[in-house]
Scaffold this active site. Structure first.
Site, PDB file in Angstrom:
ATOM      1  N   HIS A 136       0.812  -1.222   0.000  1.00 16.80           N
ATOM      2  CA  HIS A 136       0.000   0.000   0.000  1.00 16.80           C
ATOM      3  C   HIS A 136       0.841   1.265   0.000  1.00 16.80           C
ATOM      4  O   HIS A 136       0.395   2.307  -0.471  1.00 16.80           O
ATOM      5  CB  HIS A 136      -0.977  -0.028   1.166  1.00 16.80           C
ATOM      6  CG  HIS A 136      -2.054  -1.024   0.940  1.00 16.80           C
ATOM      7  ND1 HIS A 136      -1.948  -2.324   1.351  1.00 16.80           N
ATOM      8  CD2 HIS A 136      -3.224  -0.922   0.256  1.00 16.80           C
ATOM      9  CE1 HIS A 136      -3.014  -2.984   0.956  1.00 16.80           C
ATOM     10  NE2 HIS A 136      -3.807  -2.171   0.300  1.00 16.80           N
TER      11      HIS A 136
ATOM     12  N   CYS B 142      -9.550  -3.278 -10.334  1.00 13.32           N
ATOM     13  CA  CYS B 142      -9.083  -2.074  -9.631  1.00 13.32           C
ATOM     14  C   CYS B 142      -7.740  -2.312  -8.954  1.00 13.32           C
ATOM     15  O   CYS B 142      -7.236  -1.446  -8.248  1.00 13.32           O
ATOM     16  CB  CYS B 142     -10.113  -1.594  -8.622  1.00 13.32           C
ATOM     17  SG  CYS B 142     -10.464  -2.793  -7.343  1.00 13.32           S
TER      18      CYS B 142
HETATM   19  C1  PEP Z   1      -6.365  -5.252  -4.450  1.00 11.05           C
HETATM   20  O1  PEP Z   1      -6.120  -6.059  -3.545  1.00 11.05           O
HETATM   21  O2  PEP Z   1      -6.072  -5.454  -5.638  1.00 11.05           O
HETATM   22  C2  PEP Z   1      -7.012  -3.962  -4.139  1.00 11.05           C
HETATM   23  C3  PEP Z   1      -7.378  -3.130  -5.081  1.00 11.05           C
HETATM   24  O3  PEP Z   1      -7.173  -3.652  -2.820  1.00 11.05           O
HETATM   25  P1  PEP Z   1      -5.983  -3.062  -1.923  1.00 11.05           P
HETATM   26  O4  PEP Z   1      -4.821  -2.795  -2.826  1.00 11.05           O
HETATM   27  O5  PEP Z   1      -6.489  -1.845  -1.261  1.00 11.05           O
HETATM   28  O6  PEP Z   1      -5.736  -4.170  -0.954  1.00 11.05           O
END
Ligand code: PEP
Ligand code: MG
Length: 614
Positions: A226, A545
């Site tokens: 993240h 996403c």
């Molecule tokens: C993912 O896991 O691809 C996602 C979009 O969620 P995050 O990156 O916030 O875990």
């Protein structure tokens, strides 16, 4: 609402052209996570003093307090283990300096007088763990320093003082781990600086102001964690996992961060500096060129219209989204609203935050994801209020996302209410994170219906047509149950970041295994394909996403698998649009068929990334 200006392009900033550190050039290799070249003076972001306020506990709380201490010890050991694993990559002199220190810290976290003393203070003086740690560390350091006499040689004196400081340091590490202190002060960050540190947690990244910061280089971290996601979203050139950089840098050094190649150079030679300046200018030109794409439609050569949306973590990114040409927000990660604060935001605060975003999008849809606590996204307000367990053995497999929300339905109820209220200002959708089975969707929908009834009874304004309730497909369990889940959910958003991590058992933010993190692995692609086809059969909206959506080289493959909607960090939208505008859907479908016949990830990489277009 656009309170914060987008970052000025670096070539317009007063970069430290005239500062010369006089130290030799040194280059470190890391993982390129956010493109662009940055030049600037280094700024070492050190952890602030961990606070250990004096606090006593009830005798009945002793076992819980001892358990907190054990958790903090385990976390501290893990951090030291990581540091040790990276040691081999450091220059010999640094290894010789740091290795004995890690040895000592690790010994101190074994069965030592320090820890025994701390446990005793908890058991017998009923002190909370933090003050027990500080008091015991101080007392041991004091005992060492008491050995100093006027006759002590200067060598012995500095040895004893160093040891006392090391004991205090291990105490501070334990207190930081007891308090989950994610706070770091970036207050002194000079304009145009390069932030260099051992690690940068997502909560820390959320505190950065991209208009002041030129670039980031850290020793820990992986490409899809993240922190990386945040840095890309903020458009800050960044390299993570550059072993040795934080230990080697000194105040006054100049650094060049190349977010394209993954190189970080301290004290670049004049030739290197000149090349880096050209890199900064070239990147800025490319950005300008891409910005011109903003008004053109996202349409393939054969006229298929593709939905390109942006992911959003912080309101600070809204101006970047406006410039990107994205139509709406496909993933609003609400975790960042919960970070860096002492209490959980209430319904009013959340409503206001969501409404601000919805209004800023001027009628384009906003998909708001319910809180995805867990994994590397630690939220102090939840931990400190006892709303979540203080430690998970493996947080990525623990009480994450929807699991926590169903265990603590009051969190979900507040969030549903706030999203429904914000939905009056424009179209919204609600997204549930980390789903693994249909029961979770049913349980969440019951809570949703209950909140709707409560708000209607109280005559609170909510949209007549209720926002759709969709789910993330980001666990192999969800992907393989996609046909059943499609009967329960209103839409799918495929989260390829976690899907890749869980499918391949590779931590997204772990530098050591970053080379194994491969969203093009056939197992991941098969799961994406299965989930997409399940949605398309039901004529249900489906999007991607995860970070895969932001890589223009993967756009033809995703189009070929049948996907027509993508959400990504705002700065990636123009490049992905360019990729969309360059292809025909038929060709993409042929490419996808060829890829899906392969079983060897290396071959897939060749076909997809190697421009083997036929
Ligand atoms: C993912 O896991 O691809 C996602 C979009 O969620 P995050 O990156 O916030 O875990
Ligand atoms: Mg995820």
């Amino acid at each position: 609402m656009n309170r914060i200006k987008p970052p000025p392009p670096q070539h317009k900033r007063p970069i430290a052209q005239s500062i010369k550190s006089g130290r030799p050039e040194a280059t470190f290799k890391g993982i390129p996570v956010s493109p662009g070249v940055a030049i600037g003076p280094v700024f070492g972001a050190h952890e602030p003093e961990a606070k250990a306020e004096y606090r006593t506990i009830e005798p009945s709380e002793t076992p819980g307090e001892l358990a907190r201490l054990e958790d903090a010890i385990a976390r501290s050991r893990k951090q030291l283990g990581k540091l040790r694993a990276n040691l081999g990559l450091l220059p010999d002199e640094s290894q010789a300096e740091i290795a004995p220190l890690i040895d000592f810290y690790e010994r101190m976290l074994g069965s030592t007088r320090l820890l025994e003393g701390v446990r005793q203070r908890i058991r017998e003086q009923f002190l909370a763990a933090e003050p027990a740690v500080t008091a015991e560390a101080e007392s041991l350091a004091g005992l060492l320093l008491a050995r100093l006499t006027p006759e002590t040689s200067s060598e012995e004196r500095s040895g004893l003082e160093r040891r006392a400081e090391e004991i205090r340091e291990i105490g501070r590490r334990l207190v930081r781990n007891l308090t989950f202190a994610p706070f770091r002060s970036f207050a002194g960050l000079p304009e145009g600086a390069i932030l260099v540190s051992e690690a940068l947690r997502p909560a820390d990244a959320a505190l950065l102001d991209p208009s002041r910061l030129a670039g980031v280089a850290t020793e820990e971290g992986g490409a899809e964690g993240h922190t990386a996601v945040m840095l890309r979203a903020l458009g800050v050139p960044a390299v993570l996992g550059a072993a040795g950089i934080a230990h080697a840098m000194q105040p006054g050094d100049i650094a060049v961060v190349d977010g394209g190649s993954g190189a970080v150079t301290l004290n670049p030679s004049p030739t290197h500096l000149a090349a880096a300046r050209r890199g900064v200018t070239a990147f800025a030109r490319e950005r300008q060129r891409l910005a011109r794409l903003c008004r053109l439609p996202a349409e393939t050569q054969d006229g298929t219209s593709i939905d390109l949306q942006a992911n959003l973590e912080l309101p600070i990114e809204l101006p970047l989204i406006a410039q990107s040409g994205a139509h709406g927000i496909g993933l609003l990660r609400t975790e960042f609203l919960f970070m860096n604060r002492e209490s959980v935001p209430d319904e009013e605060t959340q409503t206001e935050a969501y409404r601000t975003v919805v209004e800023a999008m001027g009628g384009d849809p906003v998909t708001i994801r319910a809180l995805d606590w867990g994994g590397e996204k630690e939220i102090e307000a939840l931990s400190s209020q006892g709303l979540v367990p203080s430690a998970d053995v493996n947080p990525a497999l623990g009480l994450r996302g929807i699991r926590l929300l169903l265990r603590r339905p009051e969190l979900l109820e507040t969030q549903f209410a706030a999203i429904l209220r914000a939905g009056v200002a424009g179209p919204v959708r609600i997204l549930l994170p980390m789903v693994t089975h249909v029961g979770e969707v049913r349980a969440a929908r019951e809570i949703y219906d209950r909140v709707v009834r409560r708000l209607r009874r109280a005559r609170v304004r909510i949209p007549d047509e209720l926002p759709p309730l969709g789910i993330m497909i980001e666990t192999p369990g969800a992907a393989l149950s996609a046909d059943a889940l499609a009967l329960e959910a209103d839409f799918f958003a495929i989260g390829t970041n976690d899907l890749t991590a869980y499918t391949l058992a590779v931590d997204r933010a772990e530098a050591d295994v970053a080379d194994l993190y491969d969203p093009l692995h056939p197992a991941v692609l098969r799961l994406v394909q299965f989930a997409t086809e399940a949605a398309l059969r039901m004529r249900m909206p489906v999007s991607v996403c995860g970070e895969m959506a932001s890589n223009p080289k993967l756009t033809p493959l995703l189009l070929g698998l049948g996907l027509r909607s993508f959400s990504m960090n705002a700065s990636a939208v123009p490049r992905v649009k360019q990729a969309v505008r360059a292809v025909m859907i038929d060709w993409c479908a042929r490419l996808a068929r060829r890829v899906m016949e392969q079983s060897d990830p290396a071959r897939i990489q060749e076909i997809v990334l190697g421009e083997e277009r036929g």
